[in-house]
Every structure is written in structure tokens, then in C-alpha cells.
Design a protein around this motif. Sequence first.
Motif, short mmCIF file in Angstrom:
data_model
loop_
_atom_site.label_atom_id
_atom_site.label_comp_id
_atom_site.label_asym_id
_atom_site.label_seq_id
_atom_site.Cartn_x
_atom_site.Cartn_y
_atom_site.Cartn_z
N ILE A 250 0.84 -1.21 0.00
CA ILE A 250 0.00 0.00 0.00
C ILE A 250 0.87 1.25 0.00
O ILE A 250 0.60 2.22 -0.72
CB ILE A 250 -0.95 -0.02 1.22
N GLU A 251 1.95 1.22 0.77
CA GLU A 251 2.85 2.38 0.85
C GLU A 251 3.50 2.67 -0.49
O GLU A 251 3.49 3.81 -0.98
CB GLU A 251 3.91 2.13 1.92
N GLY A 271 -5.35 -2.20 -4.51
CA GLY A 271 -6.67 -2.75 -4.21
C GLY A 271 -6.57 -4.16 -3.64
O GLY A 271 -7.26 -4.51 -2.67
N LYS A 272 -5.69 -4.98 -4.22
CA LYS A 272 -5.53 -6.35 -3.71
C LYS A 272 -4.97 -6.34 -2.29
O LYS A 272 -5.38 -7.15 -1.44
CB LYS A 272 -4.60 -7.13 -4.64
N VAL A 277 -6.17 -6.66 4.01
CA VAL A 277 -6.17 -6.06 5.35
C VAL A 277 -7.56 -5.51 5.71
O VAL A 277 -7.71 -4.67 6.58
CB VAL A 277 -5.09 -4.96 5.47
N TRP A 278 -8.58 -5.99 4.99
CA TRP A 278 -9.98 -5.70 5.28
C TRP A 278 -10.34 -4.22 5.12
O TRP A 278 -11.20 -3.70 5.82
CB TRP A 278 -10.35 -6.17 6.70
N ASN A 279 -9.68 -3.54 4.19
CA ASN A 279 -10.06 -2.17 3.86
C ASN A 279 -11.01 -2.21 2.66
O ASN A 279 -10.64 -1.92 1.53
CB ASN A 279 -8.82 -1.32 3.52
N GLU A 280 -12.25 -2.58 2.93
CA GLU A 280 -13.19 -2.85 1.83
C GLU A 280 -13.47 -1.61 0.99
O GLU A 280 -13.47 -1.66 -0.25
CB GLU A 280 -14.51 -3.39 2.41
#
Length: 304
Positions: A250-251, A271-272, A277-280
Motif C-alpha cells: 500500500i505504501e 486494491g488487492k 487487510v480488510w479495507n473494503e
Amino acid sequence: MVDSLLLGVEGIKKTILYGGTSEIPKFITGSKVTFHFRTMLCNDDRTVLDDSKKVGVPMEVVIGNMFKLDVWEALLKSMRIGEVAEFWCDIIHTGLYPMVAKSLRRIAEGKDPVDWHIHTCGMANMFAFHTLGYDDLDELQKEPQPLIFVLELLKVQQPSEYHRESWAMSDEERLKAVPVLHGQGNKLFKQGRFEEATNKYKEAILCIKNVQSKEKAWEAPWLKLEKMANTLTLNYCQCLLRMQEYYEVIEHTSDIINQHPGVMKAFYLRGKAHIEVWNEAEAKADFNRVLDLDPRVIKMVSDI
């Protein structure tokens, strides 16, 4: 024992503290020189600024590789293996020491010596120039002065006697190494050797960034190198996904997106990682952006 005949170089005085062995080695272009150094101010206390022995790692330079503090090459070329010598160097030779010391200290602290990942505007860079992040180096930068270098020559290796890492290459050699490292990384990825692949990608990125630092930001040559670096960074992120390093993905992808918001693969990989990490909500937004950029990948996104 004072040696006043230091290659006829003005503004340098040499004192041999411990004699070395045999003859002075051959210092040719590409020779790697390993040595310890201690840097001191020319005050009554002989205040120590830097000491590689305290860090525990000797210094390495490659002759002819345009090391910023080129006076060190002249000093080392006057030495024998095992010799310890003290050199008084006038201001004409020490002006760049604060910048060099900053990089060396950051490396010793396990940090990136040049902060490749930080993007700032011209105004911010102008203000940043006035501080190096270390008070003693800031003072030395504001008021340049003579310095004392105590060097201990440990080893001299000829070009054929060591593996040349990216820092020891010329810019031309770095650019030639990039596709080779890229291919090696891809092969390791296909073999499922993800950690080894990341090392190849990182080395290739470092080669590119070294060359890119000498180009003017956002002009054509710089952008060409930026595109190459981004491609390798995204490959690196694919490895990190397999290694379950989701927050690092993500970073890195966010860094690319902030600078280049049209890079579809960066949104897809981020996105994957968000899904894992459950960031829907964040994942949904990234995949919607993927479809905006290329509607043809709808099946790939819908299968996630």
C-alpha cells in the motif's frame, strides 16, 4: 614522521602515524579501496565528527568513480597497506564533506542516503538545503573550515578481484545492468523465490535512481527513468503481495499513484492489498479506478 611531498597537492599536510607494508599499491580506475577513517575539527579538542571504527564498518570507494570527496582518492593513493596516516586538509578540499558525511551517517543508521521516495516542490527543496539533519554538519556547511582525516588503508582490490555492486558502477554500467537484473527478478518470481526476486528488483531500482538523480526532474530523460523505476517497483510489490507484506505494498503503490495517477497496475495492486487487510471501501475505490482507466479488465477485477 611528516611527509610533505604528498603528490604535490596544495593544502594538504601528511603525518604518518604507523608505517605500512611493501610498496604503494596500484590505484587504477575501478580499484576498490577499503579503509577506516576518522574526521576531526582543527580545534584544541580535535573534536571527532565521524569515525568508521565506531560504526564498525570500514569505508569503500572505487577509484575514478567520481566520489564526491575526491580528495580522499589523493590521500589514499599516497598510502601503503596497513598504513595509518593523519592528513590536514585546507578548506579547498573539505567543502563537500558535510554532504558526504550526511549520506554516510544515514547509511550507518540504516536509512536511504538520498531519500529517493520523498517528492517535494522546489520551494521545499530550497528550505531543505539549509539543513542536513545534523547540527554539527549544518555548522560546518555554514562555516567551512580545514579538517583532519586519519585514514587506515586496509585493502586495495583491482577491478577483476571483486563483484562490482551498483554503487561501484558508472552510469553507463548501471543502465546496462537494469534489464539484466529485471530479467533475473522475473525468473526468480516465476520460480516462487519471491524474497530473492525483491533483491534483484531493488538493486535495479537503485541503479536507475542513481542515474536519475543527475537529471532534471520531470524532463524527458528523468521521466523515462521514472517509468522504468515504477515498473520495477510494481514488480517488487507483486513479490510483497506473495510474501503477505500488504501494508508495504500500500505504501509503495500509493507513492506511485500520488505522483502518477494514471498507472493502472498501481491501483490494482493496492486494491488487492487493501482486500487482504480488510479495507473494503478503499479496495472498492481502487478497483473502480482500474475500470475507469481500462474497462477491458472488467473480468480480471470481477474475479477478485
